[in-house]
Design an enzyme around this catalytic site. Structure first.
Site, PDB file in Angstrom:
ATOM      1  N   CYS A   2      -3.267  -6.073  -5.247  1.00 16.17           N
ATOM      2  CA  CYS A   2      -3.569  -7.085  -4.220  1.00 16.17           C
ATOM      3  C   CYS A   2      -2.886  -8.404  -4.562  1.00 16.17           C
ATOM      4  CB  CYS A   2      -5.083  -7.260  -4.123  1.00 16.17           C
ATOM      5  SG  CYS A   2      -5.574  -8.600  -3.020  1.00 16.17           S
ATOM      6  N   CYS A  57      -5.055 -11.555  -4.011  1.00 16.49           N
ATOM      7  CA  CYS A  57      -6.090 -11.741  -5.044  1.00 16.49           C
ATOM      8  C   CYS A  57      -5.477 -12.253  -6.356  1.00 16.49           C
ATOM      9  CB  CYS A  57      -6.817 -10.426  -5.348  1.00 16.49           C
ATOM     10  SG  CYS A  57      -7.189  -9.424  -3.914  1.00 16.49           S
ATOM     11  N   ASP A  58      -4.337 -11.694  -6.757  1.00 20.78           N
ATOM     12  CA  ASP A  58      -3.840 -11.927  -8.117  1.00 20.78           C
ATOM     13  C   ASP A  58      -2.517 -12.687  -8.207  1.00 20.78           C
ATOM     14  OD1 ASP A  58      -6.009 -10.452  -9.011  1.00 20.78           O
ATOM     15  OD2 ASP A  58      -4.910  -8.557  -8.955  1.00 20.78           O
TER      16      ASP A  58
END
Ligand code: NDP
Length: 292
Positions: free
Chosen positions: A129, A132-133
């Site tokens: 993701c 997200c990261d």
């Protein structure tokens, strides 16, 4: 006891809840994570009619607020099993709910590459993701595996954060033209076609990857964006017609098991978009209302 249990609060499940509640039908929606599903992994959505551009998280929040304000009962828990006797019994980790109808809207989980070194380096350089990261890789070089809309959407997102982004495509790109054109206009994105990852290297963190052509690519991060598969183990034991791991439905979204509906990305179909997921939800709800 409720009339209908919806499992999964992505766009499909939330739209089904909206239509059922407005039709006066008791509905519980169960979500084990944060409501929104795949939308939460998308930084910018530009093909949901009514919004020229909206962050995935904002669209998810708008949908969530809408059903919450309407009084839909939202339960944060995981469904472990669905059993059918006279009625359906939905077993959660802490409770059981019986219902006349069940709507499965659990989407897909990210597919893994299954390449040497992958398991050991998850969250140590390997991610599924970008939204997200991505921030962990500010100013660094990263790669993305995949050639669909997800891979190019993530490449564009990462190109604003990272130094350089390599997109590793095993055959040809299948992403939409608008995304392909945007990627072409980015100096720090390189598309490498007809390559696959042979191994992920690094003892503690990812340091580099070996490609199928024998070359090594020095990257600090690798994002896997090769689509997903439904995880429907909680339906084990029920007699439901499936195809390639997806639930087959009729045009009312009902599966071969009377009273069990499937909507959004868990359903076998051609077009997997937020708008078609929402549409599936509306159709299932209206079909259930007709049968009540
Ligand atoms: P897709 O299934 O569309 O694409 C998967 C990609 O991964 C393909 O390029 C495929 O290659 C590649 N792939 C699959 N397995 C492997 C493997 N083992 N090794 C290397 N490459 C592999 O998935 P997406 O997640 O991109 O999209 C899913 C759906 O969501 C689509 O319908 C898409 O349109 C939609 N979507 C829409 C967005 C938007 O409109 N903004 C954003 C994101 C998704 P190959 O072609 O060779 O099979």
């Amino acid at each position: 006891m409720t009339k209908c249990v919806i499992i999964g609060a992505g766009p499909a499940g939330m739209n089904a809840a909206l239509y059922l509640k407005r039709a006066g039908i008791d509905v519980d929606i169960i979500e084990k994570d944060v409501p929104g599903g795949e939308m939460l992994k998308t930084d910018k959505i530009e093909n949901y009619l009514g919004f020229s551009s909206i962050a995935g998280g904002d669209l998810a929040l708008n949908m969530f607020r809408q059903i919450k304000d309407l009084g839909v009962n939202i339960i944060k828990d995981e469904v472990l099993k669905v059993v059918k006797n006279d009625k359906f019994e939905v077993q959660l980790t802490t409770d059981k709910i019986s219902a006349d109808y069940v709507i499965v809207a659990t989407g897909r989980v990210a597919r893994k590459l299954g390449v040497l070194g992958e398991e050991a380096l998850v969250n140590r350089g390997i991610s599924y993701c970008a939204v997200c990261d991505g921030a962990f890789y500010k100013g660094l070089d990263v790669a993305i595996v995949g050639g669909g809309d997800s891979a190019l959407t993530e490449a564009l997102y990462l190109s604003d954060i990272c130094n350089h982004v390599y997109v590793l495509v095993r055959k040809e790109l299948r992403a939409s033209h608008i995304l392909q054109n945007r990627v072409k206009n980015k100096d720090n994105i390189t598309i490498l076609k007809k390559v696959q990852v042979s191994s992920f290297n690094g003892s503690d963190r990812l340091t580099d990857i070996t490609l199928s052509d024998g070359k090594n690519l020095l990257v600090n991060g690798l994002f896997v964006a090769i689509g997903g598969m439904p995880d429907l183990r909680f339906l084990n034991g029920l007699d439901i017609d499936m195809k390639d791991g997806y639930i087959l439905t009729d045009d009312k979204m009902e599966s071969s098991l009377n009273g069990l509906y499937a909507i959004g990305d868990v359903r076998y179909k051609n077009v997997y978009q937020i708008i078609t997921a929402a549409s599936d939800g509306a159709i299932a709800a209206v079909s259930i209302k007709e049968g009540v």
